[in-house]
Design a protein around this motif. Structure first.
Motif: not given
Length: 235
Positions: A149-169
């Motif tokens: 659940a924390r991972a899902a939260r973190w991924l969504l927050t990163t999406r919001d911050r970057a403004g993109s559905e794709d990012f390197l991780l």
């Protein structure tokens, strides 16, 4: 520097033309690279960054343990709030988490614009409130919710911050940000992919099912997003 490009950052977009012009005179467009530091613990905060599509992590460290992320900063905010708050240094570190463009200015240049007590001062005050909510909710989240659940939260927050559905991780980086070992991070990523929520290949994350990932995330994501929507309109 192109004004339209600067307006990808919510704080810069909130400034009236005259004030943005004063700030723009000291701004430099840079391409922030993964793990590139913005400042180090105890060191001077000599520059601040307005991310345009990049994302930065604020991390704290205790003893010899791995760093733990306390906040992420992207297109909604500014990296270097200690300068705004009148501090010369901080015990935390900030570095680039998702590579991309950012507008950079020296601490002295920012202070010069802030001396006018105009729209930038007001925007950074509102942003400080939202960031405090994020940091406090992260503490609650890390002690209360399951890793997936924390991972899902973190991924969504990163999406919001970057403004993109794709990012390197990398899985190593995901584990560090969640405060778990790499095998746990790997298993979490595999489960999210098996559920059809993300696609993960060669260190690249693609959010395949945003609504599904939101359902998998803990309530902390919605609390943090609501605060940033209220303050900046960028989640």
């Amino acid at each position: 520097m192109n004004q339209e490009g600067l307006e990808r950052n919510a704080i810069l977009a909130a400034l009236p033309g005259a004030e943005l012009a004063r700030l723009r005179g000291g701004l430099e467009l840079v391409d922030a690279q993964i793990r590139e530091p913005a400042y180090q613990p105890g060191g001077p905060v000599s520059e601040v960054y307005f991310p345009l599509a990049s994302v930065f992590s604020i991390v704290g460290m205790a003893d010899d343990r791995a760093p733990v992320e306390v906040a992420t900063i992207g297109r909604e905010g500014m990296v270097g709030l200690p300068v705004f708050l009148g501090a010369a240094s901080t015990p935390y570190a900030a570095f680039c988490q998702v590579a991309g463009p950012a507008a950079k200015i020296t601490a002295a240049g920012l202070r010069q614009v802030l001396a006018g007590d105009g729209a930038l001062h007001a925007a950074l005050s509102r942003y400080t409130q939202a960031l405090i909510v994020q940091i406090a909710q992260n503490v609650v989240c890390n002690s209360s919710h399951a890793t997936i659940a924390r991972a899902a939260r973190w991924l969504l927050t990163t999406r919001d911050r970057a403004g993109s559905e794709d990012f390197l991780l990398t899985q190593e980086f995901l584990g560090q940000m969640l405060g778990v070992r790499r095998p746990t991070a790997s298993g979490t990523a595999r489960q999210l992919q098996a559920d059809g929520l993300i696609q993960y290949s060669r260190g690249k994350i693609t959010i395949a099912d945003g609504p599904g990932l939101e359902r998998a995330a803990c309530s902390c994501y919605r609390i943090i997003r609501a605060e940033f929507d209220l303050i900046t309109g960028t989640g």
